[in-house]
Design an enzyme around this catalytic site. Sequence first.
Site, PDB file in Angstrom:
ATOM      1  CG  ASP A  48      -1.742 -11.115   6.590  1.00 55.81           C
ATOM      2  OD1 ASP A  48      -2.453 -12.116   6.409  1.00 55.81           O
ATOM      3  OD2 ASP A  48      -1.654 -10.542   7.700  1.00 55.81           O
ATOM      4  CE1 TYR A  53      -3.074  -7.199  12.201  1.00 58.40           C
ATOM      5  CE2 TYR A  53      -2.445  -7.323   9.898  1.00 58.40           C
ATOM      6  CZ  TYR A  53      -2.532  -7.908  11.138  1.00 58.40           C
ATOM      7  OH  TYR A  53      -2.078  -9.194  11.318  1.00 58.40           O
ATOM      8  CE  LYS A  82      -4.519 -12.014   9.414  1.00 65.78           C
ATOM      9  NZ  LYS A  82      -3.914 -10.730   9.088  1.00 65.78           N
ATOM     10  CG  HIS A 114      -7.327 -11.293  13.444  1.00 60.25           C
ATOM     11  ND1 HIS A 114      -7.046  -9.989  13.134  1.00 60.25           N
ATOM     12  CD2 HIS A 114      -6.134 -11.857  13.743  1.00 60.25           C
ATOM     13  CE1 HIS A 114      -5.743  -9.780  13.243  1.00 60.25           C
ATOM     14  NE2 HIS A 114      -5.165 -10.897  13.623  1.00 60.25           N
TER      15      HIS A 114
END
Length: 288
Positions: A48, A53, A82, A114
Site C-alpha cells: 500500500d 508518501y 492513492k 486519499h
Amino acid sequence: MSSSSHSVLLKTGVQMPLLGFGTYKLVSPEDVSRAVDAALLAGYRAFDSAAVYLNEAELGRALKQLLPKHGLTREDVFITSKLGPKDQGERAMEGALHSLSDLDMGYIDLYLIHWPGTQDLEITDPRNSGNRAESWAALEKLHAQGKLKAIGVSNYTPAHMRELIQSCKIPPALLQVEFHPKFCQTELRKVCEEYGVCFQAYSSLGKGDLVTDPVVLEVAKNCERTPAQVLLRWAVQQGVPVLPKSSNPDRIKDNARLFDFTLSDTDMDRLSALDCGHKFCRDASQVV
C-alpha cells in the site's frame, strides 16, 4: 498455509489479500528495498502506497528488483496507491497517471482518492464536493482503460460514501479508513455492507498506542501472541483487511503471523468493548 492465500473478493472480481504491507514513512530507496524484501519473505503479497508518501517510484523499483528473487511475477502482487489531495479535482487524471508512471508496474491493482478534501481549500468549502466527483470521473476513465484494476476511496464518511454512490457510474470497490478496537466505525461498516464495498483498516495499532492497552496486553498474554498480532487478528477475523507497517524485519514477520490462531468470542467481545470513538489520525468528518 501462506498469508497470501487469505483474501477478500472485491466487487470487480479481483482477489485482494487480507494482509497488506503499509509503506507510509518508508522513503529512502534502501529502506523501501529492505522492508519490501522482508515483507515478500514473510508472505506479504499486497503493498500500500500513496502519492503523498513520496515512495511510489521506490516501491515500484524495489518490487521489480525483488520479485524474481522470491520466484514471483507482477501478477503475484497487489499494489494500492492513492491520489493526493493536491490533485483532487481537475488535476486528478494527471495525478493518477503520475502514480502509474512512478510505480511503472504496468497497472495499479487498486487506486483510491486519499482524502475527501482538497489541498488549500477550507474543509467547509462547497467546492470539495465537486472536486471529489471530478476525481472519481477521472478514476472511472482509467479503470475502463484497464490501468486501474479497481478504484475506491479513503477517509470518506458515511455522508461522503452515500454522495459518491448516488452519483457515480462505477461504484467504489473499497473504502480504507482508520479502524481498531477504540474506533469500530459501526455506521461506516453498515454503509459499506449495504453497498457491497470492501471495508479496509489502516492504523490498526492506533499509532502504537493500543499495544500497551491493558485489555490488549491481557488478551495477548493469554493467547501467547504479541499485542500487534492480537489487534491485527481482531480485524481480519471480522473479514477486514489490514495494512501493518514496519521497517523492522522481525516485526514485519511477526505482523504477518495472523492466520495460525483464532481469538475466542470472549476476547473478540472484550476488544470490541474498548470502542469509544477515539481517533488517532486526521478527522474527515467536517469536510463538506
